[in-house]
Design a protein around this motif. Structure first.
Motif, PDB file in Angstrom:
ATOM      1  N   GLN A   1     -21.054  12.306  -5.721  1.00  0.00           N
ATOM      2  CA  GLN A   1     -21.368  12.269  -4.296  1.00  0.00           C
ATOM      3  C   GLN A   1     -20.297  11.504  -3.543  1.00  0.00           C
ATOM      4  O   GLN A   1     -19.742  10.517  -4.038  1.00  0.00           O
ATOM      5  CB  GLN A   1     -22.742  11.676  -4.035  1.00  0.00           C
ATOM      6  N   LEU A   2     -20.012  12.003  -2.366  1.00  0.00           N
ATOM      7  CA  LEU A   2     -19.027  11.387  -1.486  1.00  0.00           C
ATOM      8  C   LEU A   2     -19.636  10.154  -0.833  1.00  0.00           C
ATOM      9  O   LEU A   2     -20.754  10.197  -0.335  1.00  0.00           O
ATOM     10  CB  LEU A   2     -18.594  12.385  -0.416  1.00  0.00           C
ATOM     11  N   VAL A   3     -18.890   9.048  -0.846  1.00  0.00           N
ATOM     12  CA  VAL A   3     -19.324   7.806  -0.201  1.00  0.00           C
ATOM     13  C   VAL A   3     -18.617   7.649   1.142  1.00  0.00           C
ATOM     14  O   VAL A   3     -19.229   7.309   2.145  1.00  0.00           O
ATOM     15  CB  VAL A   3     -19.059   6.581  -1.112  1.00  0.00           C
TER      16      VAL A   3
ATOM     17  N   PHE B   1     -15.931   8.019  -3.964  1.00  0.00           N
ATOM     18  CA  PHE B   1     -16.988   8.857  -4.509  1.00  0.00           C
ATOM     19  C   PHE B   1     -17.624   8.176  -5.711  1.00  0.00           C
ATOM     20  O   PHE B   1     -17.032   7.289  -6.334  1.00  0.00           O
ATOM     21  CB  PHE B   1     -16.434  10.225  -4.910  1.00  0.00           C
ATOM     22  N   GLU B   2     -18.841   8.590  -6.015  1.00  0.00           N
ATOM     23  CA  GLU B   2     -19.555   8.102  -7.187  1.00  0.00           C
ATOM     24  C   GLU B   2     -19.723   9.233  -8.175  1.00  0.00           C
ATOM     25  O   GLU B   2     -20.124  10.343  -7.797  1.00  0.00           O
ATOM     26  CB  GLU B   2     -20.927   7.556  -6.808  1.00  0.00           C
ATOM     27  N   LEU B   3     -19.416   8.951  -9.434  1.00  0.00           N
ATOM     28  CA  LEU B   3     -19.677   9.884 -10.519  1.00  0.00           C
ATOM     29  C   LEU B   3     -20.989   9.472 -11.171  1.00  0.00           C
ATOM     30  O   LEU B   3     -21.146   8.323 -11.593  1.00  0.00           O
ATOM     31  CB  LEU B   3     -18.550   9.841 -11.557  1.00  0.00           C
TER      32      LEU B   3
ATOM     33  N   ALA C   1     -12.112   5.565  -6.039  1.00  0.00           N
ATOM     34  CA  ALA C   1     -11.430   6.069  -4.855  1.00  0.00           C
ATOM     35  C   ALA C   1     -10.208   6.853  -5.320  1.00  0.00           C
ATOM     36  O   ALA C   1      -9.499   6.413  -6.230  1.00  0.00           O
ATOM     37  CB  ALA C   1     -10.993   4.926  -3.948  1.00  0.00           C
ATOM     38  N   LEU C   2      -9.992   8.008  -4.734  1.00  0.00           N
ATOM     39  CA  LEU C   2      -8.745   8.749  -4.910  1.00  0.00           C
ATOM     40  C   LEU C   2      -7.923   8.513  -3.654  1.00  0.00           C
ATOM     41  O   LEU C   2      -8.408   8.710  -2.532  1.00  0.00           O
ATOM     42  CB  LEU C   2      -9.017  10.239  -5.096  1.00  0.00           C
ATOM     43  N   ILE C   3      -6.693   8.050  -3.854  1.00  0.00           N
ATOM     44  CA  ILE C   3      -5.839   7.629  -2.749  1.00  0.00           C
ATOM     45  C   ILE C   3      -4.569   8.478  -2.744  1.00  0.00           C
ATOM     46  O   ILE C   3      -3.850   8.527  -3.743  1.00  0.00           O
ATOM     47  CB  ILE C   3      -5.482   6.129  -2.883  1.00  0.00           C
TER      48      ILE C   3
END
Length: 120
Positions: free
Chosen positions: A75-77, A86-88, A98-100
């Motif tokens: 889910q997107l935070v 996001f949470e896995l 976080a993907l940066i």
């Protein structure tokens, strides 16, 4: 209740060992190769190389060189132009990353703020 977006973490052994993080979005699996796997320490983000999107059917794909290290839903935070948090929600619990987008590539970061595991 609507269906949750899936994620899968593939463990590749060839041509060189690495992991692929795949997040379902817009009907495909957005994918990043993560050479050293997802980070386990908040102080050391890891390289994530964006690769081509994959069909959703690829989420269950395995062969003699590829296995599933973890899977579940995500889910997107929070999302901005250059970062999304996001949470896995996988077999090992709930973990926030976080993907940066650095402008030259991607980093995956284990966030300091982690969810309670009872949110599964």
């Amino acid at each position: 209740m609507s269906r949750r977006a899936i994620f899968v973490l593939h463990d590749h052994r060839k041509p060189s060992p690495h992991f692929d993080l795949r997040l379902e979005e817009d009907g495909v699996l957005r994918s990043w190769a993560v050479p050293k796997g997802l980070p386990t320490d908040t102080r050391h983000p890891r390289l994530a190389v964006a690769v081509a999107d994959h069909d959703l059917e690829h989420a269950t794909y395995t062969d003699e060189h590829k296995s599933i290290a973890d899977h579940g839903w995500w889910q997107l935070v929070d999302r901005t132009d250059r970062r999304f948090v996001f949470e896995l929600h996988g077999e090992r619990g709930v973990v926030r990353y976080a993907l940066i987008d650095t402008g030259k590539g991607w980093l995956v970061h284990l966030t300091k703020d982690q969810p309670d595991d009872d949110t599964r």
